[in-house]
Design a protein around this motif. Structure first.
Motif: not given
Length: 544
Positions: A245-253, A277-293, A423-425
């Motif tokens: 959950x912390x990873x998602x909030x860090x990503x959004x901010x 925690x398996x899903x959230x840990x890897x999903x949030x990592x994937x999101x940052x990697x996707x947005x980073x290219x 990012x969204x802004x």
């Protein structure tokens, strides 16, 4: 130390939430002379909370059997229902089903009604909810609530209220469901519940707040969960979910390095006592990697997230879009949204609008935007308003309504900025720039593009930076765009086939400085190779 002393010290540690001390004292007492059934149950809880899943399940089985020997069917059934919950959480559905059948048989043998009958409804209600029938699940949770009230069982009442909130949210009544989450959190934060229900409820409420696009509630309850975990440092069973959950909030901010660090901790703890925690840990990592290219790494992370049994959407569909396969992305997001409950579908709608516009299917995109606007009217919360306004603005641009688009997008930008979601802004600013350009205001358009481009660069969002840069060139498509004159000169020499040493010699720079310029060029233009940089140079008149 005698067995009796160990039991006394174990009970004291258990009451004080010192799980490791409780585990060690109960274990020593057990080795010396065995434990009564209730203390075996406490030992199992301490083992499970400290991440010893296999050991905890074995001890819980022993407690169940000891209750049976004593003829205590209530205690035996209670152990059975917790076996179901922990096994289901670990993905062992067959064993969980066996224990559910045993627990139900024991409940049927009870001479008098008991709160454990309500607990036995919990796994059935959850299976009904996750099976896609929230209305039927809501009825089961209501029956649970009746048992909880009748027998004054606060844990059972809290689970019933949590489940009712989840079912209500899934039906589509978001505000009503969120109010139920607030109510159940009163009992959790007041310390009225035992440890395992508290941890389950914390994580479930946060996840559902994020699903409902209620960033402020998610932030508040994540901070509370973080404090709860810090006060119980040996409670591994929920600490991984807290990190996810912390990873998602860090990503959004916009704190992407911190998001990756929290995701890594969640992944480690998913295999060390907190499997959810398996899903959230890897999903949030994937999101940052996707947005980073880093698309290949992102795909690998999404695949790891899928091992949890939860589908990694909308990220996986957006990954296909990032790779240029809009048709595949459309098929994925349409299927996911078409089979989802109301709450999950709303969570997918912003991605659906982006993908439908890319295909393009303007009527489908407009329908998605309309659904988000209706949600925003029903639930006037900042993040819902932001996603609805942004989607509406995107669609209006394609519909040829730059005035209406500008109005929606500026409102969305203010909401994103207020929420601290950079990012969204920045995405909104690019879209606002497009609206300005369509209205003939080129100076304002360039100002918006440049501001968004700088924000994307600061975040490390290379693809988005390249997208913003694509609107910053001259009218005929030529020019250096976002590159400085020195970077444009380096790019010209890269396009000529020169290596870093030759470029350094011609420009009187160090090779380290040349490498830094090339890295900046790649980031600003969203490129990943010298071949791509050469192609860009020829396409934009920079190679001659």
């Amino acid at each position: 130390m005698s067995a009796e002393t160990g039991i006394d010290q174990g009970r004291a540690a258990f009451r004080e939430h010192r799980w490791t001390d409780a585990f060690e004292n109960f274990r020593d007492a057990d080795q010396q002379g065995g434990l009564p059934a209730q203390d075996l149950e406490r030992l199992a809880t301490a083992e499970l909370l400290t991440g010893n899943l296999t050991m905890g399940l074995d001890t819980l089985t022993r407690a169940h059997e000891e209750y049976l020997v004593l003829g205590d069917l209530v205690g035996a059934a209670r152990c059975a229902v917790w076996m179901v919950m922990h096994l289901a959480n670990a993905g062992e559905t067959a064993r969980a089903g066996g224990w559910l059948a045993r627990g139900q048989r024991l409940v049927n043998e009870l001479a008098e009604p008991d709160a454990v009958q309500g607990f036995m409804l919990l796994p059935v209600a959850l299976e009904t909810l996750y099976g896609g029938d929230p209305e039927a699940a809501l009825q089961l949770f209501s029956r649970m609530a009746d048992f909880g009230q009748r027998f004054g069982d606060k844990d059972l009442s809290a689970f019933a209220l949590l489940g009712s909130g989840q079912a209500t949210l899934a039906i589509g009544r978001a505000e009503e469901g969120l109010a139920m989450f607030d109510e159940v959190m009163v009992a959790v934060t007041a310390g009225e519940l035992s440890a395992v229900p508290s941890g389950i409820i914390y994580c479930a409420v946060i996840g559902n707040c994020q699903l409902a696009l209620d960033l402020e509630r998610a932030l508040e309850w994540t901070a509370a969960l973080d404090r709860w975990c810090r006060d119980r440092p040996d409670t591994l069973a929920f600490s991984g979910q807290c990190q996810a959950h912390r990873a998602e909030l860090f990503r959004l901010h916009g704190a992407w390095p911190e998001a990756l660090a929290a995701a890594a901790v969640a992944q480690e703890r998913s295999s060390n006592g907190d499997p959810r925690a398996l899903y959230g840990g890897f999903y949030q990592q994937a999101e940052v990697q996707r947005l980073s290219g880093d698309l290949d790494a992102s795909e690998a992370s999404y695949r790891q997230a899928a091992r949890s049994g939860y589908e990694p959407q909308p990220g996986l569909a957006l990954l296909s879009l990032a790779r240029g396969d809009a048709v595949r992305a459309q098929a994925m997001i349409r299927r996911a949204a078409g089979t989802a409950d109301a709450a999950t579908r709303r969570h997918l709608l912003p991605a659906l609008v982006d993908i439908e516009l890319a295909v393009p299917d303007l009527p489908a995109a407009r329908q998605g935007a309309q659904d988000l606007l209706a949600f925003a009217r029903e639930c006037p919360r900042p993040m819902v308003g932001a996603v609805a306004g942004q989607s509406d603005g995107e669609v209006r641009l394609e519909e040829g309504d730059p005035v209406g688009a500008s109005r929606s997008l500026r409102q969305a930008w203010h909401l994103w900025a207020g929420l601290g979601v950079p990012y969204e802004a920045a995405r909104c600013r690019v879209l606002i720039g497009r609206a300005c350009r369509d209205l003939g205001d080129e100076a304002s358009a360039l100002m918006e593009f440049e501001a968004a481009h700088a924000e994307f660069l600061e975040l490390g969002a290379a693809p988005a930076a390249a997208w913003a840069a694509s609107f910053m060139g001259t009218a005929d498509g030529g020019g250096a765009g976002p590159l400085t004159p020195r970077e444009a000169e380096v790019l010209r020499l890269v396009a000529s086939g020169s290596g870093n040493r030759a470029i350094a010699g011609e420009l009187y720079l160090s090779e380290k400085t040349v490498a830094r310029h090339i890295s900046n060029i790649f980031l600003k233009l969203g490129l990943s190779s010298r071949a791509a940089a050469t192609r860009y140079a020829f396409e934009h008149g920079l190679a001659g």
